[in-house]
Write a protein that holds these residues in place. Structure first.
Motif, PDB file in Angstrom:
ATOM      1  N   PRO A   1       3.233 -15.699   6.066  1.00 13.12           N
ATOM      2  CA  PRO A   1       2.062 -15.382   5.238  1.00 13.12           C
ATOM      3  C   PRO A   1       2.365 -14.343   4.168  1.00 13.12           C
ATOM      4  O   PRO A   1       1.751 -14.342   3.105  1.00 13.12           O
ATOM      5  CB  PRO A   1       1.042 -14.863   6.253  1.00 13.12           C
ATOM      6  CG  PRO A   1       1.852 -14.357   7.406  1.00 13.12           C
ATOM      7  CD  PRO A   1       3.046 -15.269   7.475  1.00 13.12           C
ATOM      8  N   TRP A   2       3.336 -13.464   4.436  1.00 15.16           N
ATOM      9  CA  TRP A   2       3.677 -12.441   3.452  1.00 15.16           C
ATOM     10  C   TRP A   2       4.399 -13.058   2.258  1.00 15.16           C
ATOM     11  O   TRP A   2       4.159 -12.675   1.104  1.00 15.16           O
ATOM     12  CB  TRP A   2       4.508 -11.339   4.097  1.00 15.16           C
ATOM     13  CG  TRP A   2       3.759 -10.634   5.172  1.00 15.16           C
ATOM     14  CD1 TRP A   2       3.926 -10.765   6.524  1.00 15.16           C
ATOM     15  CD2 TRP A   2       2.671  -9.717   4.997  1.00 15.16           C
ATOM     16  NE1 TRP A   2       3.019  -9.969   7.193  1.00 15.16           N
ATOM     17  CE2 TRP A   2       2.236  -9.320   6.281  1.00 15.16           C
ATOM     18  CE3 TRP A   2       2.030  -9.183   3.881  1.00 15.16           C
ATOM     19  CZ2 TRP A   2       1.198  -8.426   6.480  1.00 15.16           C
ATOM     20  CZ3 TRP A   2       0.992  -8.286   4.072  1.00 15.16           C
ATOM     21  CH2 TRP A   2       0.582  -7.919   5.358  1.00 15.16           C
ATOM     22  N   ALA A   3       5.264 -14.017   2.526  1.00 15.94           N
ATOM     23  CA  ALA A   3       5.896 -14.740   1.422  1.00 15.94           C
ATOM     24  C   ALA A   3       4.848 -15.482   0.611  1.00 15.94           C
ATOM     25  O   ALA A   3       4.916 -15.530  -0.620  1.00 15.94           O
ATOM     26  CB  ALA A   3       6.948 -15.711   1.956  1.00 15.94           C
ATOM     27  N   TRP A   4       3.863 -16.058   1.297  1.00 18.21           N
ATOM     28  CA  TRP A   4       2.798 -16.764   0.599  1.00 18.21           C
ATOM     29  C   TRP A   4       2.019 -15.813  -0.305  1.00 18.21           C
ATOM     30  O   TRP A   4       1.738 -16.134  -1.469  1.00 18.21           O
ATOM     31  CB  TRP A   4       1.872 -17.441   1.603  1.00 18.21           C
ATOM     32  CG  TRP A   4       0.710 -18.143   0.967  1.00 18.21           C
ATOM     33  CD1 TRP A   4      -0.607 -17.806   1.050  1.00 18.21           C
ATOM     34  CD2 TRP A   4       0.758 -19.320   0.159  1.00 18.21           C
ATOM     35  NE1 TRP A   4      -1.383 -18.685   0.335  1.00 18.21           N
ATOM     36  CE2 TRP A   4      -0.571 -19.630  -0.225  1.00 18.21           C
ATOM     37  CE3 TRP A   4       1.797 -20.142  -0.291  1.00 18.21           C
ATOM     38  CZ2 TRP A   4      -0.880 -20.721  -1.028  1.00 18.21           C
ATOM     39  CZ3 TRP A   4       1.488 -21.231  -1.087  1.00 18.21           C
ATOM     40  CH2 TRP A   4       0.159 -21.506  -1.450  1.00 18.21           C
ATOM     41  N   MET A   5       1.689 -14.629   0.199  1.00 14.15           N
ATOM     42  CA  MET A   5       0.976 -13.658  -0.627  1.00 14.15           C
ATOM     43  C   MET A   5       1.794 -13.302  -1.871  1.00 14.15           C
ATOM     44  O   MET A   5       1.274 -13.264  -2.993  1.00 14.15           O
ATOM     45  CB  MET A   5       0.714 -12.379   0.169  1.00 14.15           C
ATOM     46  CG  MET A   5      -0.173 -12.554   1.390  1.00 14.15           C
ATOM     47  SD  MET A   5      -1.842 -13.026   0.970  1.00 14.15           S
ATOM     48  CE  MET A   5      -2.350 -11.608   0.024  1.00 14.15           C
ATOM     49  N   THR A   6       3.076 -13.043  -1.675  1.00 16.26           N
ATOM     50  CA  THR A   6       3.925 -12.652  -2.795  1.00 16.26           C
ATOM     51  C   THR A   6       4.093 -13.804  -3.773  1.00 16.26           C
ATOM     52  O   THR A   6       4.169 -13.597  -4.987  1.00 16.26           O
ATOM     53  CB  THR A   6       5.288 -12.163  -2.283  1.00 16.26           C
ATOM     54  OG1 THR A   6       5.069 -11.116  -1.327  1.00 16.26           O
ATOM     55  CG2 THR A   6       6.146 -11.619  -3.405  1.00 16.26           C
ATOM     56  N   SER A   7       4.122 -15.019  -3.263  1.00 17.80           N
ATOM     57  CA  SER A   7       4.228 -16.177  -4.157  1.00 17.80           C
ATOM     58  C   SER A   7       2.984 -16.342  -5.016  1.00 17.80           C
ATOM     59  O   SER A   7       3.068 -16.804  -6.164  1.00 17.80           O
ATOM     60  CB  SER A   7       4.491 -17.455  -3.357  1.00 17.80           C
ATOM     61  OG  SER A   7       3.311 -17.944  -2.726  1.00 17.80           O
ATOM     62  N   ARG A   8       1.818 -15.954  -4.487  1.00 11.39           N
ATOM     63  CA  ARG A   8       0.584 -16.043  -5.294  1.00 11.39           C
ATOM     64  C   ARG A   8       0.647 -15.022  -6.435  1.00 11.39           C
ATOM     65  O   ARG A   8       0.200 -15.301  -7.552  1.00 11.39           O
ATOM     66  CB  ARG A   8      -0.643 -15.789  -4.430  1.00 11.39           C
ATOM     67  CG  ARG A   8      -0.872 -16.774  -3.281  1.00 11.39           C
ATOM     68  CD  ARG A   8      -0.827 -18.233  -3.726  1.00 11.39           C
ATOM     69  NE  ARG A   8       0.537 -18.750  -3.745  1.00 11.39           N
ATOM     70  CZ  ARG A   8       0.900 -19.907  -4.301  1.00 11.39           C
ATOM     71  NH1 ARG A   8      -0.005 -20.647  -4.928  1.00 11.39           N
ATOM     72  NH2 ARG A   8       2.154 -20.322  -4.255  1.00 11.39           N
ATOM     73  N   TRP A   9       1.197 -13.854  -6.140  1.00  6.73           N
ATOM     74  CA  TRP A   9       1.405 -12.853  -7.193  1.00  6.73           C
ATOM     75  C   TRP A   9       2.387 -13.364  -8.241  1.00  6.73           C
ATOM     76  O   TRP A   9       2.144 -13.267  -9.443  1.00  6.73           O
ATOM     77  CB  TRP A   9       1.901 -11.552  -6.567  1.00  6.73           C
ATOM     78  CG  TRP A   9       2.590 -10.620  -7.517  1.00  6.73           C
ATOM     79  CD1 TRP A   9       2.020  -9.933  -8.563  1.00  6.73           C
ATOM     80  CD2 TRP A   9       3.983 -10.273  -7.521  1.00  6.73           C
ATOM     81  NE1 TRP A   9       2.976  -9.171  -9.209  1.00  6.73           N
ATOM     82  CE2 TRP A   9       4.181  -9.365  -8.589  1.00  6.73           C
ATOM     83  CE3 TRP A   9       5.058 -10.625  -6.717  1.00  6.73           C
ATOM     84  CZ2 TRP A   9       5.427  -8.813  -8.868  1.00  6.73           C
ATOM     85  CZ3 TRP A   9       6.309 -10.080  -6.991  1.00  6.73           C
ATOM     86  CH2 TRP A   9       6.476  -9.187  -8.061  1.00  6.73           C
ATOM     87  N   MET A  10       3.504 -13.943  -7.775  1.00  7.65           N
ATOM     88  CA  MET A  10       4.509 -14.425  -8.715  1.00  7.65           C
ATOM     89  C   MET A  10       3.963 -15.562  -9.553  1.00  7.65           C
ATOM     90  O   MET A  10       4.269 -15.670 -10.753  1.00  7.65           O
ATOM     91  CB  MET A  10       5.749 -14.872  -7.944  1.00  7.65           C
ATOM     92  CG  MET A  10       7.006 -14.985  -8.775  1.00  7.65           C
ATOM     93  SD  MET A  10       7.536 -13.400  -9.451  1.00  7.65           S
ATOM     94  CE  MET A  10       7.149 -13.627 -11.185  1.00  7.65           C
ATOM     95  N   SER A  11       3.131 -16.408  -8.971  1.00  4.92           N
ATOM     96  CA  SER A  11       2.501 -17.488  -9.725  1.00  4.92           C
ATOM     97  C   SER A  11       1.565 -16.933 -10.789  1.00  4.92           C
ATOM     98  O   SER A  11       1.472 -17.469 -11.903  1.00  4.92           O
ATOM     99  CB  SER A  11       1.729 -18.422  -8.784  1.00  4.92           C
ATOM    100  OG  SER A  11       2.600 -19.067  -7.887  1.00  4.92           O
ATOM    101  N   GLU A  12       0.861 -15.857 -10.455  1.00  8.03           N
ATOM    102  CA  GLU A  12      -0.029 -15.218 -11.421  1.00  8.03           C
ATOM    103  C   GLU A  12       0.780 -14.598 -12.564  1.00  8.03           C
ATOM    104  O   GLU A  12       0.401 -14.718 -13.745  1.00  8.03           O
ATOM    105  CB  GLU A  12      -0.860 -14.139 -10.720  1.00  8.03           C
ATOM    106  CG  GLU A  12      -1.719 -13.280 -11.632  1.00  8.03           C
ATOM    107  CD  GLU A  12      -2.957 -13.975 -12.183  1.00  8.03           C
ATOM    108  OE1 GLU A  12      -3.784 -13.291 -12.810  1.00  8.03           O
ATOM    109  OE2 GLU A  12      -3.090 -15.209 -11.987  1.00  8.03           O
ATOM    110  N   VAL A  13       1.883 -13.964 -12.242  1.00  4.16           N
ATOM    111  CA  VAL A  13       2.741 -13.396 -13.282  1.00  4.16           C
ATOM    112  C   VAL A  13       3.228 -14.500 -14.210  1.00  4.16           C
ATOM    113  O   VAL A  13       3.187 -14.359 -15.443  1.00  4.16           O
ATOM    114  CB  VAL A  13       3.935 -12.644 -12.658  1.00  4.16           C
ATOM    115  CG1 VAL A  13       4.961 -12.276 -13.720  1.00  4.16           C
ATOM    116  CG2 VAL A  13       3.454 -11.396 -11.930  1.00  4.16           C
TER     117      VAL A  13
END
Length: 202
Positions: A18-30
């Motif tokens: 789930p932590w990778a998923w959270m970080t991936s949502r941030w990276m997608s936003e960037v």
């Protein structure tokens, strides 16, 4: 255009995390805000990473998603980066937002990402080498005392960032610029504090 606008990013993930998923949502936003940033999505496996030493509460989830990591590796080798991202997005929505563990989620994610259903059967043995190659690449870059996510910015790799919830808008860019700055200093290795909240999916 600043140097940060032109950054290149590699992102290693296990769909179980789930932590990778959270970080991936941030990276997608960037990437949404700075579409010129190139992000390469790469699977690794927490089941492989923790083989022989894993007896914790997440062990079953890690083993369950090992075939999904293999499918992602096969997709990366044969279908390209955008397909890997689409598959990860489809898996993450079902695993983390819907809380699903059923077999149908794999079929649905394959279909949503435009991946042939036979990739699921091929993952039984055909994509092992592809997964090990990308998995070992991540560990070669950061060491084996980490988990997911792992990101590399302009060639410099870190475990993390571990975030909750995923920032949006200007805050997403501020965090990214901070990571780029840290990556720009050869002597920077670690920055950490205890987590005070779990993953907040938004």
């Amino acid at each position: 255009m600043t140097a940060n606008d032109a950054a290149t990013v590699e992102f290693w993930f296990d769909p179980a995390c789930p932590w990778a998923w959270m970080t991936s949502r941030w990276m997608s936003e960037v990437q949404r805000l700075r579409p010129q940033i190139q992000v390469t999505w790469k699977p690794m496996s927490l089941a492989i990473l923790n083989e022989g030493r894993e007896n914790g509460p997440h062990s079953d989830a890690h083993r369950r998603t090992l075939p999904l990591c293999k499918i992602a590796a096969g997709a990366a080798a044969e279908l390209g980066n955008e397909t890997v991202k689409a598959f990860y997005d489809a898996l993450g929505e079902r695993i983390h937002h819907q809380g699903r563990t059923d077999d149908a989620l794999v079929t649905e994610a394959l279909d949503e990402a435009g991946i042939s259903a036979d990739f699921a059967a091929r993952a039984a043995g055909e994509f092992d080498d592809a997964l090990m190659a990308t998995h070992n690449e991540a560990l070669t870059r950061v060491g084996d005392d980490v988990g997911t996510p792992i990101i590399a910015v302009n060639g410099v790799a870190f475990f993390g960032p571990v975030i909750s919830p995923a920032p949006k808008g200007d805050m997403a860019l501020q965090l990214f610029d901070g990571v780029v700055a840290a990556a720009g200093y050869d002597g920077f290795f670690e920055l950490k504090r205890s987590r005070t909240r779990g993953p907040e999916f938004n």
